[in-house]
Design an enzyme around this catalytic site. Structure first.
Site, PDB file in Angstrom:
ATOM      1  N   SER A  27     -32.932 -54.564  40.303  1.00 15.13           N
ATOM      2  CA  SER A  27     -33.413 -55.750  41.006  1.00 15.13           C
ATOM      3  C   SER A  27     -33.473 -55.535  42.513  1.00 15.13           C
ATOM      4  CB  SER A  27     -32.497 -56.944  40.716  1.00 15.13           C
ATOM      5  OG  SER A  27     -31.174 -56.678  41.157  1.00 15.13           O
ATOM      6  N   HIS A  84     -38.129 -55.380  36.063  1.00 14.72           N
ATOM      7  CA  HIS A  84     -37.097 -56.310  36.513  1.00 14.72           C
ATOM      8  C   HIS A  84     -37.199 -57.609  35.731  1.00 14.72           C
ATOM      9  CE1 HIS A  84     -35.382 -59.062  39.872  1.00 14.72           C
ATOM     10  NE2 HIS A  84     -34.471 -58.797  38.950  1.00 14.72           N
ATOM     11  N   GLU A 108     -40.962 -58.687  36.904  1.00 16.78           N
ATOM     12  CA  GLU A 108     -41.577 -57.914  37.981  1.00 16.78           C
ATOM     13  C   GLU A 108     -41.700 -56.473  37.499  1.00 16.78           C
ATOM     14  OE1 GLU A 108     -40.369 -59.930  42.168  1.00 16.78           O
ATOM     15  OE2 GLU A 108     -38.731 -58.889  41.146  1.00 16.78           O
ATOM     16  N   ASN A 118     -36.334 -61.254  44.839  1.00 18.01           N
ATOM     17  CA  ASN A 118     -35.057 -61.123  45.541  1.00 18.01           C
ATOM     18  C   ASN A 118     -35.231 -60.924  47.042  1.00 18.01           C
ATOM     19  OD1 ASN A 118     -33.585 -61.524  43.263  1.00 18.01           O
ATOM     20  ND2 ASN A 118     -33.024 -59.390  42.945  1.00 18.01           N
TER      21      ASN A 118
END
Length: 275
Positions: free
Chosen positions: A111, A132, A144, A182
């Site tokens: 991540s 991800h 992702e 993130n």
């Protein structure tokens, strides 16, 4: 392409929440092999997957096989690494898997780390991509997906088809620390912690403001507890190392709490207390 599902023989390397959640979801389309580090972690992982399958429409626990031997993954056409968020352990696991599965595509669930850096640590070229998935895996729809330039179009097509077969929406993202979610999310979460540091507000007050005023389903401090303060610190460290942006640096209060073992839900205490 292997078929409409993209991959027909998936393997998962890991035994934590992401690994077991993904394994449970993957049983909706195929037989799944989960590679655990030890017999004890294999037993716990199997329990988690079986429990997860009970909550997922179409999931079938009888399709799961748990092993501690990488050689058992030899016939997989995709193996997803889902271990601790550090380059070296990920590289070690992927290297072992690559040796056992010479024909499989490989993916990492990182991540916050560089896919190219993980590929280099594992000694892999042309076989690895980022996948991800978000926790809790059964509920979260986004994936992702990050492809390296040497990955090839066939891998891309299979990966995207597999995400769709699992009921996920795949968005292709660049190979930058934190990808998109993130990289944008953690400055907000960290600023909520700094708000508590500066003002002395209670966690519940800050979270209520964001839930009721911004329409967020969960407040930022409750979300940090859900993620785990140690995990959040590791993600922040990786983001800051990549960007040098002070917004990505883990806030002092959170670092102190993590150092005291107050990691959030999994430890029973964080910004909130849990039974």
């Amino acid at each position: 392409m292997s078929g409409s599902t993209g991959y027909e023989a998936p393997g998962i390397a890991g035994s934590g929440a992401i690994a077991t959640g993904l394994a449970a979801v993957a049983t909706t389309t195929a037989d799944v092999i989960l590679l655990a580090r030890s017999e004890a972690s294999a037993w716990r992982a199997e329990e988690k997957v079986v429990a997860g399958c009970a909550k997922i429409e179409g999931a079938e626990p009888s399709r799961l096989r748990v092993t501690t031997d990488p050689k058992d993954l030899a016939d997989c056409d995709i193996v997803v690494e889902a271990v601790i968020e550090e380059v070296e352990p990920k590289g070690e696991v992927l290297s072992a898997v690559a040796a056992a599965c010479p024909n499989a595509d490989l993916a990492t669930t990182t991540s916050s780390l560089s896919i190219a850096e993980i590929a280099s640590a594992a000694g892999i070229t042309g076989r690895l991509f980022g996948l991800h998935v978000f926790n809790p895996v059964p509920r979260m729809k986004l994936v992702e997906v990050c492809f390296l330039p040497d990955g090839g179009e066939a891998t891309r097509e299979k990966a995207l088809a597999w995400c769709a077969a699992l009921g996920k929406t795949a968005v292709e993202v660049p190979d930058q620390a934190g990808f998109v979610v993130n990289r944008l999310l953690f400055p907000y979460l960290f600023d909520a912690v700094r708000m508590v540091e500066r003002t002395g507000m209670e966690a519940g007050e800050v979270d209520s403001c964001m839930k009721l005023g911004a329409g967020h389903p969960m407040g930022p401090l409750a979300l940090l507890d859900f993620v785990g303060l140690d995990v959040a610190e590791a993600i922040g460290d990786a983001l800051y190392a990549d960007s040098s942006d002070p917004a990505h640096k883990p806030p002092g209060l959170m670092v102190e709490m993590a150092g005291e073992g107050k990691l959030g839900r999994k430890s029973g205490a964080g910004f909130y207390s849990y039974d």
